[in-house]
Design a protein around this motif. Structure first.
Motif, short mmCIF file in Angstrom:
data_model
loop_
_atom_site.label_atom_id
_atom_site.label_comp_id
_atom_site.label_asym_id
_atom_site.label_seq_id
_atom_site.Cartn_x
_atom_site.Cartn_y
_atom_site.Cartn_z
N ILE A 26 3.09 1.51 -16.21
CA ILE A 26 2.66 0.43 -17.12
C ILE A 26 3.90 -0.03 -17.88
CG2 ILE A 26 1.37 -0.04 -19.25
CD1 ILE A 26 -0.82 1.76 -18.23
N TYR A 27 4.14 -1.34 -17.87
CA TYR A 27 5.29 -1.85 -18.63
C TYR A 27 4.79 -2.73 -19.77
CZ TYR A 27 9.50 -4.20 -20.08
OH TYR A 27 10.53 -4.69 -20.84
N CYS A 28 5.22 -2.43 -20.99
CA CYS A 28 4.85 -3.23 -22.16
C CYS A 28 6.12 -3.68 -22.86
CB CYS A 28 4.05 -2.42 -23.18
SG CYS A 28 2.64 -1.59 -22.46
N ARG A 29 6.08 -4.90 -23.32
CA ARG A 29 7.24 -5.40 -24.08
C ARG A 29 6.73 -6.31 -25.17
NH1 ARG A 29 9.83 -10.09 -24.34
NH2 ARG A 29 8.77 -10.96 -22.54
N ILE A 30 7.35 -6.20 -26.34
CA ILE A 30 6.99 -7.13 -27.40
C ILE A 30 8.26 -7.76 -27.91
CG2 ILE A 30 6.99 -5.34 -29.16
CD1 ILE A 30 4.31 -7.13 -29.92
N SER A 31 8.23 -9.08 -28.12
CA SER A 31 9.49 -9.76 -28.40
C SER A 31 9.82 -9.80 -29.87
CB SER A 31 9.43 -11.18 -27.86
OG SER A 31 8.36 -11.86 -28.46
N ILE A 68 12.19 -6.69 -28.42
CA ILE A 68 13.28 -7.21 -27.60
C ILE A 68 12.82 -8.53 -26.99
CG2 ILE A 68 14.69 -6.82 -25.56
CD1 ILE A 68 14.40 -3.82 -26.21
N SER A 69 13.50 -9.61 -27.33
CA SER A 69 13.09 -10.91 -26.82
C SER A 69 13.70 -11.14 -25.45
CB SER A 69 13.56 -12.00 -27.78
OG SER A 69 13.47 -13.25 -27.15
N ALA A 70 12.97 -11.83 -24.59
CA ALA A 70 13.51 -12.12 -23.26
C ALA A 70 14.13 -13.51 -23.22
CB ALA A 70 12.40 -12.02 -22.22
N SER A 71 14.34 -14.11 -24.38
CA SER A 71 14.91 -15.46 -24.42
C SER A 71 16.32 -15.47 -23.84
CB SER A 71 14.93 -15.96 -25.86
OG SER A 71 16.05 -16.74 -26.10
N ARG A 72 16.74 -16.64 -23.38
CA ARG A 72 18.07 -16.80 -22.78
C ARG A 72 19.16 -16.42 -23.77
NH1 ARG A 72 20.98 -21.70 -22.17
NH2 ARG A 72 19.25 -22.87 -23.01
N PHE A 73 18.83 -16.53 -25.08
CA PHE A 73 19.86 -16.36 -26.08
C PHE A 73 20.04 -14.91 -26.51
CE2 PHE A 73 18.34 -20.67 -26.35
CZ PHE A 73 19.53 -21.32 -26.10
N THR A 74 19.16 -14.05 -26.03
CA THR A 74 19.38 -12.66 -26.41
C THR A 74 19.93 -11.93 -25.20
OG1 THR A 74 17.19 -11.97 -25.75
CG2 THR A 74 17.46 -12.61 -28.04
N ASN A 75 20.93 -11.15 -25.48
CA ASN A 75 21.51 -10.37 -24.39
C ASN A 75 21.20 -8.91 -24.58
OD1 ASN A 75 22.71 -12.54 -23.06
ND2 ASN A 75 24.26 -12.63 -24.68
N LYS A 76 20.23 -8.65 -25.46
CA LYS A 76 19.88 -7.26 -25.71
C LYS A 76 19.40 -6.61 -24.42
CE LYS A 76 18.19 -7.83 -30.39
NZ LYS A 76 16.95 -7.86 -31.14
N ALA A 77 19.83 -5.42 -24.22
CA ALA A 77 19.38 -4.71 -23.04
C ALA A 77 17.91 -4.34 -23.22
CB ALA A 77 20.21 -3.45 -22.87
N ARG A 78 17.20 -4.20 -22.12
CA ARG A 78 15.82 -3.74 -22.18
C ARG A 78 15.81 -2.38 -21.50
NH1 ARG A 78 13.16 -8.66 -19.18
NH2 ARG A 78 11.32 -7.36 -19.29
N PRO A 79 16.04 -1.33 -22.29
CA PRO A 79 16.23 -0.01 -21.68
C PRO A 79 15.05 0.43 -20.81
CG PRO A 79 16.21 0.13 -24.09
CD PRO A 79 16.19 -1.31 -23.74
N ALA A 80 13.80 0.19 -21.30
CA ALA A 80 12.65 0.65 -20.53
C ALA A 80 12.53 -0.13 -19.23
CB ALA A 80 11.37 0.52 -21.36
N PHE A 81 12.82 -1.44 -19.29
CA PHE A 81 12.77 -2.26 -18.09
C PHE A 81 13.78 -1.75 -17.06
CE2 PHE A 81 14.17 -5.99 -15.61
CZ PHE A 81 12.96 -6.39 -15.07
N GLU A 82 14.97 -1.43 -17.56
CA GLU A 82 16.00 -0.92 -16.65
C GLU A 82 15.56 0.40 -16.01
OE1 GLU A 82 18.59 -2.56 -15.70
OE2 GLU A 82 18.17 -4.21 -17.09
N ARG A 83 14.90 1.26 -16.82
CA ARG A 83 14.43 2.53 -16.27
C ARG A 83 13.36 2.29 -15.21
NH1 ARG A 83 11.63 5.52 -19.75
NH2 ARG A 83 12.01 4.20 -21.57
N LEU A 84 12.48 1.29 -15.50
CA LEU A 84 11.42 0.97 -14.55
C LEU A 84 12.01 0.49 -13.22
CD1 LEU A 84 8.44 0.37 -13.82
CD2 LEU A 84 8.73 -1.88 -14.88
#
Ligand code: ZN
Length: 517
Positions: A26-31, A68-84
């Motif tokens: 299950i993948y959850c993300r909130i921006s 963590i926002s998925a907008s083009r302007f954020t370059n924050k890593a999404r650690p859980a997404f990467e693990r998935l």
């Protein structure tokens, strides 16, 4: 969902029997955590678990990226997404569950990556609460997903444009900028008609305004920022965010347009230190310094050579840092915005390319070792001289004034050409010549190891207050080279490993002392 007649895509249940051994992710993300708190994630997870139960899935792992926002302007890593993605890639996941597709990606680029990893040889399906499933294994399913990603990207772009326009509008009206409190000012809030908290007044904080005025006056009189910082710290003046003053923080404060009652805004850029004139508006608050004083700060600090991010703004980039494996001089590089010292393998004179180290780690470590060595009086060497910094600064500001006048004359047309050529240009050029002559004279040079304090606290604060040039000169006086070797700690460890660093001193230890105890 519509199914193509070609039969390329069959319902997932046909192709794959889910059972209690099926490994579901299950993948959850909130921006934006501010609005939804953790609830958003909890709701997503709850819905996904219900979906999992519907499909008889019990072997579940949950991946969560919060705030963590998925907008083009954020370059924050999404650690859980990467693990998935890594888990799918290594065959540890049989099915992915998300509440709605944009949780997984918002940029088409991210979707492509997800498609690649899910469809590569093993066909990992993705189920969504919103419309049951996203079939990335068929051309049609992928096209649908791509379309939804394109629409999501459009929406996100439009939202950014709206926010940018709003900020520009506020800037043009000279409205005080929202955000964290600015040193020297204090915003007073009140509830407006709609019950929303709003800034009702912006007040000058008298004690802080005095600090800003003193710093600006002293800088204009030629004081070095490091000297002012040491003085403020000695006098116990609290820094903007508590703790001690640092040159960087003081520089940011004295350069701020708000001090001169000006509102700056540079479209598309945040925190531009030198906004162009069209991006400045008269603000609605009381100034602390005059426009002329603020302009002087701009001139003083706008020289590219003064920027702390310029190459060589670190102690070891002046040819002292050497690759421990191949002996090649280390060059400046970056990783995730952090300056690195790297052994470059490109080019005809390239090195092995196997060494990279965070610059600040090495700088900090070498500084500490050099200070200790000076105190133990174990090292010494031929004195390297450094030119008098005040002369360099005056020279830089004279060059800057010449450029400014040139721009005023030829670009902006606010300075008559004959006046520039007959009066201003010759005058500044004469000053430059004079300053250059002074730089060449030996008395403008100090020896790097002159006048060092002899106790640890005094030496440490002296070191911190010195200019980069002076500290480099001290290091060059004492050190032949600093070799950087391979780390001995396990890969991926964020800890700096001092064993990587080998300092080769100019003179063997226990020779003539430098600092008299
Ligand atoms: Zn190398």
């Amino acid at each position: 969902m519509w199914e193509p007649a070609t039969g390329q895509s069959r319902p997932i249940r046909e192709r794959m029997e889910f059972n209690e051994t099926t490994r579901a992710a299950i993948y959850c993300r909130i921006s934006d955590d501010r609005n939804d708190d953790e609830l958003g994630v909890k709701r997503q997870e709850f819905n996904c678990r219900r979906l999992a139960a519907d499909h008889g899935l019990v072997n579940i792992e949950v991946y969560v990226d919060n705030d963590i926002s998925a907008s083009r302007f954020t370059n924050k890593a999404r650690p859980a997404f990467e693990r998935l993605v890594a888990a799918i890639d290594t065959g540890q996941v049989d099915v992915v569950l998300v509440s709605e597709p944009p949780r997984l990606y918002r940029r088409p680029k991210e979707l492509e990556r997800f498609i690649d990893v899910c469809s590569e040889s093993r066909d990992v399906p993705t189920l969504t609460v919103e419309r049951d499933r996203m079939d990335l294994s068929s051309p049609h399913g992928r096209a649908m997903a791509r379309m939804s990603a394109t629409m999501a990207a459009l929406e996100s772009d439009q939202k950014s444009a709206r926010i940018r326009r709003k900020h520009e509008e506020l800037a043009r009206e000279g409205v005080w900028m929202s955000g964290p409190r600015c040193y020297g000012y204090e915003a007073v809030f009140a509830l407006n008609g709609n019950g929303k908290r709003e800034i009702s007044e912006v007040r000058v904080v008298a004690t802080e305004a005095d600090v800003i005025r003193e710093a600006v006056t002293r800088l204009m009189a030629g004081d070095l920022i490091n000297a002012i910082v040491s003085d403020f710290n000695r006098r116990g003046i609290p820094a903007a965010k508590g703790g001690i003053w640092r040159p960087v923080s003081l520089r940011q404060i004295v350069c701020a347009a708000r001090n001169a009652g000006l509102r700056e805004h540079t479209p598309g850029k945040r925190g531009s230190r030198f906004p162009s004139r069209e991006n400045i508006t008269e603000g609605s608050w009381e100034p602390i310094i005059s426009h002329a004083q603020w302009t002087a700060m701009q001139v003083l600090f706008s020289d590219p050579a003064r920027r702390s991010t310029r190459p060589g703004a670190w102690l070891l980039t002046a040819g002292i840092g050497v690759c421990g494996l191949c002996g090649h001089h280390l060059r400046r590089g970056t990783r995730a915005g952090k300056p690195l010292l790297v052994c470059h393998k490109y080019g005809s004179i390239g090195g092995c390319g196997k060494i990279a180290v965070t610059m600040s780690h090495v700088d900090g470590y070498v500084s500490g070792v050099v200070v200790s060595a000076l105190l133990r009086a174990e090292v010494g060497g031929p004195d390297v001289t450094v030119p008098d910094e005040s002369v360099i600064l005056s020279l830089k500001s004279a060059r800057q004034r010449l450029e400014q006048a040139q721009e005023d004359c030829y670009v902006l047309g606010v300075l008559p050409r004959d006046r520039f050529l007959a009066e201003i240009k010759p005058k500044i050029e004469a000053q430059i010549l004079d300053l250059r002559a002074r730089l060449d004279a030996p008395e403008a040079h100090l020896t790097a190891l002159d006048g060092l304090p002899s106790t640890r606290p005094a030496l440490e604060s002296w070191w911190a207050a010195q200019s980069l040039e002076r500290r480099k000169a001290v290091i060059r006086s004492l050190v032949v080279r600093v070799e950087i070797h391979k780390p001995t700690t396990p890969r991926g460890s964020n800890q700096f490993d001092p064993n990587r660093v080998r300092i080769v001193w100019r003179r063997p230890a226990h020779s003539a002392p430098v600092v008299r105890q």
